[in-house]
Design a protein around this motif. Structure first.
Motif, short mmCIF file in Angstrom:
data_model
loop_
_atom_site.label_atom_id
_atom_site.label_comp_id
_atom_site.label_asym_id
_atom_site.label_seq_id
_atom_site.Cartn_x
_atom_site.Cartn_y
_atom_site.Cartn_z
N GLU A 1 -43.58 2.61 33.22
CA GLU A 1 -43.12 1.84 34.38
C GLU A 1 -41.64 1.52 34.34
OE1 GLU A 1 -44.86 1.25 37.08
OE2 GLU A 1 -46.65 2.17 36.24
N GLY A 2 -40.97 1.90 33.25
CA GLY A 2 -39.53 1.78 33.24
C GLY A 2 -38.91 0.83 32.25
N LYS B 1 -42.29 -4.29 39.22
CA LYS B 1 -41.54 -3.03 39.14
C LYS B 1 -40.34 -3.05 40.08
CE LYS B 1 -40.81 1.41 38.44
NZ LYS B 1 -40.23 1.94 37.23
N THR C 1 -36.38 -2.72 39.00
CA THR C 1 -35.50 -1.68 39.54
C THR C 1 -34.27 -2.30 40.19
OG1 THR C 1 -37.41 -0.25 39.88
CG2 THR C 1 -35.40 0.34 41.05
N SER D 1 -37.07 5.69 38.71
CA SER D 1 -37.72 4.52 39.30
C SER D 1 -37.63 4.50 40.82
CB SER D 1 -37.11 3.24 38.74
OG SER D 1 -37.35 3.13 37.37
N LYS E 1 -42.31 6.27 38.26
CA LYS E 1 -42.49 6.14 36.82
C LYS E 1 -41.42 6.96 36.10
CE LYS E 1 -47.43 5.48 37.27
NZ LYS E 1 -48.75 6.05 37.03
#
Length: 197
Positions: free
Chosen positions: A48-49, A62, A66, A110, A140
């Motif tokens: 998910e980063g 998320k 970002t 992302s 992802k």
């Protein structure tokens, strides 16, 4: 180092990073692994980063991550420009350029990957798919480098982890992550040269 050269370095890292990620995503199944050596493998995962696959809870976690990264990249870009204008050492300029390149590389995943790829589970992903797996800002991050240099049971006498099975180095990462790590490493190792009075 000039700003033009710094941005050329960033561009080279970004192109290599995205080429690798797109190649892996369109040629590997999720969790597929290829042994290069016993201690070096190409292992395709997505996260998910955040580092080590940490996920922020909630529907907007998320998105918040970002957006935070985009703001941070703006600050890093300002730092790079300021360092060049103040004629900082090449150590600092290269370090900041690598950190910026890595951050932008993972932001691209992302922001865009959720809308340009279909799902990688049980199939090879398709670039520019009609059925994307996510939405804008919810893609992802693709990781692939895995270096399990040592695996085994730790001695019983070690506190906390003694007797447990352990793998060193257990993280799976990408070129963008490596660029960030090298940049931070340069800042640490050459700290006295970079920040001399």
């Amino acid at each position: 180092m000039s700003l033009k050269r710094a941005y050329l370095l960033i561009l080279v890292v970004l192109i290599l990073d995205q080429w690798l990620k797109i190649y892996i995503k369109t040629n590997f199944l999720l969790d597929e692994e290829v042994f290069v050596f016993d201690w070096f493998r190409i292992h395709f995962i997505e996260n998910e980063g955040m580092a080590w696959g940490v996920v922020l809870p909630g529907d907007y976690g998320k998105l918040a991550l970002t957006i935070f990264r985009i703001i941070a990249v703006g600050g890093i870009a300002w730092w790079l420009n300021d360092s060049v204008q103040k004629k900082a050492t090449n150590y600092l300029i290269v370090a900041v350029a690598l950190i910026l390149a890595g951050a932008v590389g993972n932001i691209i995943d992302s922001v865009f990957y959720g809308v340009i790829f279909d799902d990688s589970t049980h199939q090879l992903a398709t670039l520019f798919s009609d059925k994307p797996y996510g939405s804008w800002f919810h893609g992802k991050v693709v990781d692939m480098f895995y270096f399990p240099i040592w695996r085994g049971y730790l001695p019983e006498w070690l506190p906390i982890w003694g007797g447990n099975y352990f793998t060193f180095f257990n993280a799976i990462f990408n070129l963008a992550d490596a660029a960030i790590s090298v940049g931070v490493g340069i800042l640490i190792v050459f700290n006295k040269r970079i920040f001399k009075k």
